[in-house]
Design a protein around this motif. Sequence first.
Motif, mmCIF file in Angstrom:
data_model
loop_
_atom_site.group_PDB
_atom_site.id
_atom_site.type_symbol
_atom_site.label_atom_id
_atom_site.label_comp_id
_atom_site.label_asym_id
_atom_site.label_seq_id
_atom_site.Cartn_x
_atom_site.Cartn_y
_atom_site.Cartn_z
ATOM 1 N N ALA A 202 -56.802 -2.379 3.057
ATOM 2 C CA ALA A 202 -57.543 -2.705 1.833
ATOM 3 C C ALA A 202 -58.347 -3.991 1.976
ATOM 4 O O ALA A 202 -59.417 -4.130 1.367
ATOM 5 N N PHE A 203 -57.843 -4.942 2.760
ATOM 6 C CA PHE A 203 -58.583 -6.193 2.953
ATOM 7 C C PHE A 203 -59.972 -5.928 3.524
ATOM 8 O O PHE A 203 -60.903 -6.707 3.285
ATOM 9 N N GLY A 204 -60.100 -4.836 4.281
ATOM 10 C CA GLY A 204 -61.395 -4.507 4.858
ATOM 11 C C GLY A 204 -62.445 -4.151 3.827
ATOM 12 O O GLY A 204 -63.643 -4.142 4.131
ATOM 13 N N LEU A 205 -62.029 -3.859 2.596
ATOM 14 C CA LEU A 205 -62.973 -3.527 1.527
ATOM 15 C C LEU A 205 -63.539 -4.757 0.836
ATOM 16 O O LEU A 205 -64.488 -4.662 0.067
ATOM 17 N N THR A 206 -62.927 -5.915 1.084
ATOM 18 C CA THR A 206 -63.376 -7.149 0.440
ATOM 19 C C THR A 206 -64.420 -7.828 1.308
ATOM 20 O O THR A 206 -64.122 -8.281 2.420
ATOM 21 N N LYS A 207 -65.643 -7.883 0.809
ATOM 22 C CA LYS A 207 -66.738 -8.450 1.596
ATOM 23 C C LYS A 207 -66.487 -9.927 1.892
ATOM 24 O O LYS A 207 -66.077 -10.687 1.033
ATOM 25 N N GLY A 208 -66.742 -10.300 3.109
ATOM 26 C CA GLY A 208 -66.654 -11.693 3.490
ATOM 27 C C GLY A 208 -65.355 -12.092 4.155
ATOM 28 O O GLY A 208 -65.323 -13.095 4.878
ATOM 29 N N LEU A 209 -64.271 -11.329 3.935
ATOM 30 C CA LEU A 209 -62.993 -11.720 4.538
ATOM 31 C C LEU A 209 -63.063 -11.665 6.053
ATOM 32 O O LEU A 209 -62.576 -12.563 6.740
ATOM 33 N N GLY A 210 -63.641 -10.583 6.569
ATOM 34 C CA GLY A 210 -63.726 -10.447 8.017
ATOM 35 C C GLY A 210 -64.645 -11.478 8.642
ATOM 36 O O GLY A 210 -64.312 -12.123 9.633
ATOM 37 N N GLU A 211 -65.847 -11.654 8.032
ATOM 38 C CA GLU A 211 -66.818 -12.585 8.599
ATOM 39 C C GLU A 211 -66.317 -14.024 8.553
ATOM 40 O O GLU A 211 -66.559 -14.819 9.456
#
Length: 241
Positions: free
Chosen positions: A155-164
Amino acid sequence: MSNGDIFVGEIIGTAILILFGAGVVAAVVLNDSKAKDAGWVVIAFGWGFGVMAGAYTAAPLSGGHLNPAVTLGIAIDTGNWDKVHLYVAGQMIGAILGAVLCWLVYLAQFQANAEEKKAQPTLGIFSTAPAIRNPMANLITEIIATIALVLPILAFGLTKGLGESGTAILIVSFLVVGIGLSLGGPTGYAINPARDLGPRITHALLPIPNKGTSDWGYAWVPVVGPLIGGALSGLIFNAAF
């Protein structure tokens, strides 16, 4: 990511994870350790920091799965199985290597522990064991605890900016601490087949004095439970999100 990058990244990252995780348990339980009897909270945070260090290190090479249950959940969600074997192979080798490194760090303590009248069991440094041995209950615990890990990761992958921003790994690290504190009591929260099986193999092979059994009768639970949990996480995420 190339095949070599994935393989090497998972070896390095998982080795760091186990070095920190097994290391904090050794610090807390072994006699003649300066952190002796520091407690469960210290162990939970040690494992969380291990996730953080290992995943941040591996992320540029492999994405930093460090866990076959995570890899399985992602594969089921995306339908991409091409690299699964590389991830799992790297994770297993890294887990074995990390356990060996932990043993080397605490070599003097392992030797001193075996010579004392009240020697501490050593398997728990490397692998998990249930507080109450009930295979079905233990399996259920591992399934639920692994879902509590893998489903949020997806689900964290759906939150924009967390990965970058790189904060996703930090959040996952604290998630692992939370799982340890809230769900770790019954089984020791393996939530990762490589984390348990690799160090268990290491424990069986290392020349640790008076090390006792490697408890292979229980070894299937912390492998099968997390794999089921990872698979269910991928299915739930695919269906619900």
